[in-house]
Design a protein around this motif. Sequence first.
Motif, PDB file in Angstrom:
ATOM      1  N   ILE A 149     -15.695  71.629 129.876  1.00  0.00           N
ATOM      2  CA  ILE A 149     -17.022  71.789 129.277  1.00  0.00           C
ATOM      3  C   ILE A 149     -16.898  71.876 127.758  1.00  0.00           C
ATOM      4  N   TYR A 150     -15.871  72.602 127.300  1.00  0.00           N
ATOM      5  CA  TYR A 150     -15.706  72.789 125.860  1.00  0.00           C
ATOM      6  C   TYR A 150     -15.427  71.452 125.173  1.00  0.00           C
ATOM      7  N   PHE A 151     -14.623  70.609 125.837  1.00  0.00           N
ATOM      8  CA  PHE A 151     -14.373  69.266 125.318  1.00  0.00           C
ATOM      9  C   PHE A 151     -15.676  68.493 125.181  1.00  0.00           C
ATOM     10  N   ALA A 152     -16.526  68.602 126.213  1.00  0.00           N
ATOM     11  CA  ALA A 152     -17.798  67.888 126.170  1.00  0.00           C
ATOM     12  C   ALA A 152     -18.611  68.352 124.968  1.00  0.00           C
ATOM     13  N   VAL A 153     -18.648  69.679 124.736  1.00  0.00           N
ATOM     14  CA  VAL A 153     -19.425  70.207 123.610  1.00  0.00           C
ATOM     15  C   VAL A 153     -18.841  69.720 122.292  1.00  0.00           C
ATOM     16  N   LEU A 154     -17.507  69.861 122.142  1.00  0.00           N
ATOM     17  CA  LEU A 154     -16.867  69.486 120.876  1.00  0.00           C
ATOM     18  C   LEU A 154     -17.067  68.011 120.573  1.00  0.00           C
ATOM     19  N   SER A 155     -16.828  67.156 121.580  1.00  0.00           N
ATOM     20  CA  SER A 155     -16.888  65.731 121.266  1.00  0.00           C
ATOM     21  C   SER A 155     -18.334  65.302 121.061  1.00  0.00           C
ATOM     22  N   THR A 156     -19.285  65.942 121.765  1.00  0.00           N
ATOM     23  CA  THR A 156     -20.684  65.601 121.504  1.00  0.00           C
ATOM     24  C   THR A 156     -21.093  66.034 120.104  1.00  0.00           C
ATOM     25  N   ALA A 157     -20.504  67.144 119.621  1.00  0.00           N
ATOM     26  CA  ALA A 157     -20.830  67.596 118.273  1.00  0.00           C
ATOM     27  C   ALA A 157     -20.417  66.556 117.237  1.00  0.00           C
ATOM     28  N   ILE A 158     -19.441  65.725 117.555  1.00  0.00           N
ATOM     29  CA  ILE A 158     -19.071  64.636 116.639  1.00  0.00           C
ATOM     30  C   ILE A 158     -19.863  63.376 116.959  1.00  0.00           C
ATOM     31  N   THR A 159     -19.982  63.053 118.258  1.00  0.00           N
ATOM     32  CA  THR A 159     -20.636  61.793 118.628  1.00  0.00           C
ATOM     33  C   THR A 159     -22.106  61.793 118.253  1.00  0.00           C
ATOM     34  N   LEU A 160     -22.777  62.921 118.460  1.00  0.00           N
ATOM     35  CA  LEU A 160     -24.231  62.929 118.248  1.00  0.00           C
ATOM     36  C   LEU A 160     -24.608  62.572 116.812  1.00  0.00           C
ATOM     37  N   PRO A 161     -24.127  63.321 115.794  1.00  0.00           N
ATOM     38  CA  PRO A 161     -24.559  62.949 114.441  1.00  0.00           C
ATOM     39  C   PRO A 161     -24.043  61.582 114.007  1.00  0.00           C
ATOM     40  N   VAL A 162     -22.763  61.313 114.260  1.00  0.00           N
ATOM     41  CA  VAL A 162     -22.201  60.050 113.771  1.00  0.00           C
ATOM     42  C   VAL A 162     -22.808  58.868 114.523  1.00  0.00           C
ATOM     43  N   GLY A 163     -22.886  58.988 115.845  1.00  0.00           N
ATOM     44  CA  GLY A 163     -23.399  57.877 116.634  1.00  0.00           C
ATOM     45  C   GLY A 163     -24.854  57.585 116.330  1.00  0.00           C
TER      46      GLY A 163
ATOM     47  N   LEU B  26     -34.474  63.861  96.275  1.00  0.00           N
ATOM     48  CA  LEU B  26     -33.085  64.265  96.483  1.00  0.00           C
ATOM     49  C   LEU B  26     -32.749  64.256  97.980  1.00  0.00           C
ATOM     50  N   GLY B  27     -33.584  64.953  98.780  1.00  0.00           N
ATOM     51  CA  GLY B  27     -33.324  65.014 100.221  1.00  0.00           C
ATOM     52  C   GLY B  27     -33.271  63.637 100.828  1.00  0.00           C
ATOM     53  N   GLU B  28     -34.217  62.815 100.388  1.00  0.00           N
ATOM     54  CA  GLU B  28     -34.276  61.451 100.895  1.00  0.00           C
ATOM     55  C   GLU B  28     -32.967  60.713 100.667  1.00  0.00           C
ATOM     56  N   SER B  29     -32.478  60.813  99.426  1.00  0.00           N
ATOM     57  CA  SER B  29     -31.281  60.029  99.136  1.00  0.00           C
ATOM     58  C   SER B  29     -30.058  60.648  99.798  1.00  0.00           C
ATOM     59  N   VAL B  30     -30.052  61.975  99.950  1.00  0.00           N
ATOM     60  CA  VAL B  30     -28.923  62.598 100.640  1.00  0.00           C
ATOM     61  C   VAL B  30     -28.855  62.094 102.079  1.00  0.00           C
ATOM     62  N   LEU B  31     -30.025  62.064 102.758  1.00  0.00           N
ATOM     63  CA  LEU B  31     -30.037  61.618 104.146  1.00  0.00           C
ATOM     64  C   LEU B  31     -29.642  60.157 104.264  1.00  0.00           C
ATOM     65  N   ARG B  32     -30.176  59.364 103.330  1.00  0.00           N
ATOM     66  CA  ARG B  32     -29.782  57.956 103.339  1.00  0.00           C
ATOM     67  C   ARG B  32     -28.290  57.804 103.168  1.00  0.00           C
ATOM     68  N   GLY B  33     -27.747  58.584 102.238  1.00  0.00           N
ATOM     69  CA  GLY B  33     -26.308  58.542 102.021  1.00  0.00           C
ATOM     70  C   GLY B  33     -25.546  58.919 103.278  1.00  0.00           C
ATOM     71  N   ALA B  34     -26.062  59.934 103.992  1.00  0.00           N
ATOM     72  CA  ALA B  34     -25.384  60.364 105.219  1.00  0.00           C
ATOM     73  C   ALA B  34     -25.379  59.244 106.247  1.00  0.00           C
ATOM     74  N   LEU B  35     -26.495  58.513 106.335  1.00  0.00           N
ATOM     75  CA  LEU B  35     -26.566  57.418 107.308  1.00  0.00           C
ATOM     76  C   LEU B  35     -25.556  56.328 106.965  1.00  0.00           C
ATOM     77  N   VAL B  36     -25.498  55.977 105.670  1.00  0.00           N
ATOM     78  CA  VAL B  36     -24.515  54.967 105.261  1.00  0.00           C
ATOM     79  C   VAL B  36     -23.112  55.466 105.560  1.00  0.00           C
ATOM     80  N   ALA B  37     -22.894  56.775 105.340  1.00  0.00           N
ATOM     81  CA  ALA B  37     -21.571  57.341 105.597  1.00  0.00           C
ATOM     82  C   ALA B  37     -21.188  57.203 107.065  1.00  0.00           C
ATOM     83  N   CYS B  38     -22.177  57.347 107.954  1.00  0.00           N
ATOM     84  CA  CYS B  38     -21.885  57.176 109.380  1.00  0.00           C
ATOM     85  C   CYS B  38     -21.374  55.769 109.649  1.00  0.00           C
ATOM     86  N   GLY B  39     -22.041  54.782 109.062  1.00  0.00           N
ATOM     87  CA  GLY B  39     -21.586  53.404 109.226  1.00  0.00           C
ATOM     88  C   GLY B  39     -20.171  53.228 108.711  1.00  0.00           C
TER      89      GLY B  39
END
Lengths: 373, 316
Positions: A149-163, B26-39
């Motif tokens: 479960i902890y793995f699921a939480v940790l990896s989702t914490a990375i996948t969610l924002p980045v993905g 500022l917030g706008e550009s920070v968020l935009r930057g974050a999105l580009v960073a994800c890519g």
Amino acid sequence: MSTARLHRSQRQGASTEAGLKRLLGVGAFAMAGVYGAGLVYLLARGGSRLWSLTAYPTPLSGVDNEVAMRFIVAACLFGILGWASMSVVRWGLERTGRAMPKRASRITVVAVAALGAMFLRDHLPRFLVSLPSETKAGGGVGPEIFNTIYFAVLSTAITLPVGVGAAVYLARFAKSQRFVGAVRMALDTLASLPSIVYGLFGFLVFVVQMKAGYSLFAGAFVLALLNLPLVVGIAEESMHAVPRELDEASLALGATPVQTVLRVTIPYAWPGILSALVLSIGRVFAESAPLIMTAGTTISRANAYSLNPFRGGETLAVHLWYVNSAGLAPDRAEVSAGTAAVLVVLVGLTNLLASRFARFGGAEGPRTKKATK
Amino acid sequence: MSNSTLIAAEAGSAGERFRLAGRPRLGESVLRGALVACGWFVLATTVAMLGFLASTGLRGIGEVGLGQLLTSDAWKPEAGSFGGLALIVGTFTSALGAIALGAAPAVLSAVWLTEFAPEGVRRGYRRVMEIASAVPSVVYGWLALVYIVPIFENVAHAIKGDDAPVTGEGLGAAAFLLAVMIAPTVLLLSLDALSRVPRQLRDASAALGASPWQTAFQVSVPYGWRGLLVATFFGFARAAGETMAVQMVIGGARRLPKDFLFSPTTTISAQIVMDMQEARPGTPENDVLYSMALVLLLVSVVVVLVTRAMARSQAR
């Protein structure tokens, strides 16, 4: 006229065709039957291991955070039990034409979970809450469940924002076609790599280069990478499915593009994103090879239930492999059966959840209703 | 309160909720930057991953020599002999065997489901197969170890005599296990491919007087054959990359298989997992494992890119 009606309105072809069709049907049913029976068998065989209830303390208890773990396991178990029984009750009521208020069934489920956790946490299936045992019979999978479960939480914490971030960028903000093409190419490549390659990468970076040893964080990072193509793909698709008019209306009202994405696009696409995340959690439960190489195959008694992500630890799937290839416990067949049953239950639950989330999509979704209230 | 103040108040509260109050830019550009960073993150990790693997793998190839790695069949890291042929042959034969056994039933079942089965059956069937395809591979491996391997052992003894040195572990068991593992995946992908066949085509065929069987095999399957092929290729890629389950039943003998059914051998990924625990980083034993991973990676990347190109050309 539908195809079926058309077909029915004419003769069903020669008798050989009818025979072949029946043969095909029998074959298809046999195949599904084998898989279905296999799943049921796994549950039944492992279930016998799960039913042995023991009062605590047992010789294997008395580890840090063990009480909290038992509390959570009890809450989950009784929550699932309550939910299942409420579903049966509601189904019965609906059949007789009556309805049950949603709130009442929700309160019942929570109450059952809380009461079970309070009063029955010392009488849980011993297998689910005790430590594994290397050489003696009677080991459990408590820390393995916790780690999974902890793995699921940790990896989702990375996948969610980045993905989701990458999906938003690809679907809405990307300007340079070259960059978009490169990112898509990268995702295609990631999707095609065998999982062992992820394991090698994680081993090389975290264990060899950073000399950090086996750690949950390394495993979670590798699993997050493994899941990125899936999550970005589905999230982008569900964002493309958002009606254009909605976004344009939001922009016309003076919202900035970022506000539009946060307040309109993502809420509308949320069910799709959520079902992608749940599917990726299912893959976290199932994956073993990369975890063996990044998080190791051991459980240490001292920090079995520790929240520190920089310790090593095995998951249920890894445990199943380890018990069969290196374990010395005399009851390893039983331990394997129990572990497999728990895994099948977890995977089945994630699949159920994913299809539920996928069902309430679009403008009818609760999240959209809340955002547009 | 006038209309304009209302709107201003609304905008203000929305701004606060995003913590943009006062300084929206500022917030706008920070968020935009974050999105580009994800890519960039996706791009950078992929490049880093391929780079790390390639540099270590090429070092291994440099130390051993590509010729020996691909053509010699003696894999004895402790004696300094690294011939990867047995590993490569094991990987390919087990994956091909899996496709030979598992793909046809899966594709035919998919045809039956989309063309002949009622809607309710289709939904239930799909649910079972979705769970079956999500079941962890080690569970399949364990089941095969407990139930399939003894059957293979009995059969082998029946064929080769009671004293024959066979354990049932080997190429046949591995191929059978992989076939069982990939069939649900192939079936689900085939279902998707066949459901993309336009309704009008089926209706037209039926209106011309074709029986359902004729419609299925002379209209739907020819229309969707690329999709079915893509499904099979994905099954192959999954079978070739599978690690733990195969490692449990293939026997782990580092030599070429003598026959297809009962001789133990090994695959690239299984050998990587086994040897990784002993090989010290920086030694040739270790680097060569990355070279083998590079071979596996090339194969699966090529297979998947080809299938993707095919899928796209079908979509058009």
